[in-house]
Design an enzyme around this catalytic site. Structure first.
Site, PDB file in Angstrom:
ATOM      1  N   LYS A 206      -0.904 -27.573  -6.962  1.00  0.00           N
ATOM      2  CA  LYS A 206      -1.488 -28.785  -7.548  1.00  0.00           C
ATOM      3  C   LYS A 206      -0.633 -29.220  -8.722  1.00  0.00           C
ATOM      4  CE  LYS A 206      -5.313 -30.513 -10.347  1.00  0.00           C
ATOM      5  NZ  LYS A 206      -6.591 -30.223 -11.030  1.00  0.00           N
ATOM      6  N   GLU A 300      -9.620 -28.765  -5.625  1.00  0.00           N
ATOM      7  CA  GLU A 300      -9.020 -29.088  -6.923  1.00  0.00           C
ATOM      8  C   GLU A 300      -9.814 -28.442  -8.057  1.00  0.00           C
ATOM      9  OE1 GLU A 300      -8.158 -33.066  -9.684  1.00  0.00           O
ATOM     10  OE2 GLU A 300      -8.766 -33.290  -7.589  1.00  0.00           O
ATOM     11  N   GLU A 434      -7.979 -43.973  -8.893  1.00  0.00           N
ATOM     12  CA  GLU A 434      -8.633 -43.064  -9.824  1.00  0.00           C
ATOM     13  C   GLU A 434      -8.041 -43.183 -11.222  1.00  0.00           C
ATOM     14  OE1 GLU A 434      -9.382 -38.285 -10.503  1.00  0.00           O
ATOM     15  OE2 GLU A 434      -9.371 -39.099  -8.469  1.00  0.00           O
TER      16      GLU A 434
END
Length: 447
Positions: A206, A300, A434
Site C-alpha cells: 500500500k 486497507e 476521494e
C-alpha cells in the site's frame, strides 16, 4: 551549534551552573477570557491546539525553542527538550504547566522552502505566554527567567485580559479567487498506475499518494477565525495552528489521533477507509454498510491496524486492539479501530511518535518502499502535511495528531493537502474523487 542541524534556544539565555537556562513559570486562573485573546500579529510564534475532549492550549512568543533535522531528529529533540525542561520550574497547578508545541516534517530531509518557509524538519516552542483551558478551568501561564520576568509578564497579561477578554469570533470567510492544482488528472492516473505496478510486482502493499491545491484568496485569511468555524463544524476533530513570524501558518482540523500518552498509558487508533456522508440517515447507513463489506477498504484498514500493533509491540507490556467502529464527520465517514497500550518502561512521547510515524494511513507498507514511491511520484513538497503535530511536557507526556485536513497559509494564499490510500485494486478515478472530498473540510471554510 550549527542551527542547520537543529538547536535549542531559550529566551534570555540565562544559564545556571549546569549550563541549562533557568526558567520559571507562573500561573493564574482566569474566567470569561477568549482563547484567541492573547494572539496578535506581533508575536514571533503563535500556536494553538484543541482536542475533541476539551483541552485547549493557545500560546504566543518564545520562552524556549528546540529544532532538529536529519535521520536522528527525534533523538536530538528529546535531548534538547530535556535540557530545556530540566531548567524550568513550574509554580502553578498541574493543568497549567508549560508545554512545548510544534511538529515535524513528513520527510526527515525536508528543506523549508515556500510555502514552508519557517518550518524546519522538526520544531517545538515553549510559549512565553500560554492560555490553557480544560474542563476544570482556564489558566494563564507565563514563562521567564528567575529575575522576575515571569511574574511581571503574568501581571501585565492578567490585567490586559481582564480589561479586554476578547471573543472567539468565527468571522467571515476570505473568499476564493482562484485555485490551482499541482497534480493534473492525467498525472494522477500515471502516479496511481506506477504505484499499482509496484504493488503487482511485490515491492509495495500500500502507498498513500497525495495532492496539493493552491488557493488564491480574495482577502487575507484570519486563521484563528477559520479554526473557530472548523471547530463548530467538526467538533469531534482536533484543531491546530502553528505560525512563525518569518513564514506562514500551518493549520488544520484532523480527525486522526496519532498518540496520547500519560505516564505509561498510550492511546492511538487506526483510521483508514472512507465513504461520503449521505443526505439522510438511511443513506448514511447504506454507505457504512458498503464500507464494512468492501474488501478493498477493509484490507486497507487492516494494514494500518497490523502496522500500529507491530510498531507498538516492542515498547508495550500490554496491547489491546478494540472492535472496529465508524467515525462520522460532517462530509465523510471512516473505519476506526481504537488501540491502547501499557508501556514496558518509562518512555518519552516522542519515542512513540517516532515509532508510529508514518502510519500506513499516511505512508504505506512497507514504509521504506512507500516513502521512495512518494518521493519519486508526488509533484509537491509535503512539508508538515500528514506528519505529527502536537505537544509534550517536562514529564515526556503529550498528545499528537496527524496533520491531515490541513493547509499552510501565507497572506492571501492557502495551500491545501489531501491524499488517498492506493492498494492492489484501486481505481485512479475513484481515488481522485476521494482526494477532492478530503479537500472540502478546509476549502468550504475559505469560500
Amino acid at each position: 551549534m550549527d542551527r542547520s542541524s537543529g538547536d535549542s534556544r531559550l529566551a534570555g539565555e540565562t544559564n545556571g551552573a549546569d549550563g541549562a537556562a533557568d526558567l520559571v513559570s507562573r500561573s493564574r486562573e482566569l474566567e470569561g477570557v477568549a482563547a484567541n485573546a492573547i494572539l496578535d500579529g506581533s508575536a514571533a510564534a503563535r500556536v494553538r491546539w484543541a482536542t475533541p475532549d476539551g483541552l485547549e492550549l493557545v500560546g504566543r512568543g518564545v520562552a524556549a525553542e528546540v529544532t532538529a533535522d536529519g535521520t536522528d531528529r527525534f533523538d536530538r529533540l528529546r535531548e534538547r527538550a530535556d535540557r530545556v525542561f530540566s531548567g524550568l520550574v513550574h509554580e502553578g497547578p498541574e493543568p497549567a504547566r508549560p508545554r512545548a508545541v510544534g511538529g515535524v516534517a513528513f520527510h526527515d530531509g525536508h528543506e523549508p522552502t515556500p510555502p514552508w518557509t519557517g518550518f524546519p524538519a522538526a520544531s517545538f516552542v515553549v510559549p512565553d505566554v500560554q492560555l490553557v483551558r480544560t474542563d476544570d478551568g482556564t489558566w494563564l501561564t507565563t514563562v521567564g527567567d528567575r529575575a522576575g520576568a515571569a511574574a511581571d509578564r503574568l501581571e501585565r497579561w492578567h490585567d490586559r485580559l481582564t480589561a479586554s477578554p476578547g471573543t472567539d469570533s468565527s468571522g467571515s470567510t476570505p473568499g476564493v479567487a482562484a485555485t490551482r492544482r499541482t497534480t493534473s488528472p492525467a498525472e494522477w492516473t500515471t502516479q496511481v498506475e506506477t504505484a499499482l505496478e509496484r504493488i503487482a510486482d511485490g515491492r509495495l502493499t500500500k502507498v498513500v499518494l497525495a495532492q496539493a491545491l493552491s488557493v488564491e484568496l480574495e482577502e487575507s485569511i484570519d486563521v484563528p477565525a477559520t479554526l473557530e468555524r472548523l471547530g463548530r463544524r467538526y467538533p469531534n476533530c482536533y484543531r491546530f495552528s502553528i505560525g512563525h513570524g518569518t513564514g506562514g501558518t500551518f493549520f488544520g482540523a484532523p480527525p486522526e489521533r496519532l498518540v496520547a500518552k500519560r505516564g505509561r498509558r498510550v492511546e492511538t487508533e487506526a483510521l483508514a477507509g472512507s465513504v461520503p456522508r449521505g443526505e439522510t440517515p438511511a443513506e448514511d447507513e447504506a454507505h457504512v454498510e458498503r464500507m464494512r463489506g468492501d474488501e478493498k477498504l477493509q484490507h486497507e484498514h487492516g494494514l494500518v491496524v497490523d502496522a500500529i500493533r507491530e510498531q507498538l509491540a516492542p515498547l508495550a507490556r500490554y496491547l489491546t486492539v478494540s472492535e472496529q467502529t465508524i467515525r462520522r464527520l460532517a462530509t465523510i465517514q471512516h473505519l476506526q479501530t481504537p488501540i491502547e497500550a501499557t508501556l514496558s518502561g518509562d518512555r518519552h512521547v516522542l519515542e512513540i511518535v517516532e515509532a508510529l510515524h508514518p502510519t500506513p494511513a499516511v505512508g504505506g507498507v512497507p514504509p521504506d518502499a512507500a516513502w521512495e514511491t512518494i518521493r519519486e511520484t508526488e509533484t509537491f513538497d509535503r512539508g508538515w502535511y500528514a506528519a505529527p503535530v502536537g505537544w509534550f511536557d517536562g514529564d515526556g507526556d503529550g498528545e499528537f495528531a496527524v496533520g491531515l485536513r490541513s493547509g499552510v497559509a501565507t497572506d492571501e494564499q492557502v495551500t491545501l493537502f489531501a491524499g488517498s490510500g492506493i492498494v492492489a485494486d484501486s481505481d485512479p478515478d475513484e481515488e481522485w474523487d476521494e482526494v477532492q472530498l478530503k479537500f472540502r473540510p478546509v476549502l468550504d471554510e475559505l469560500r
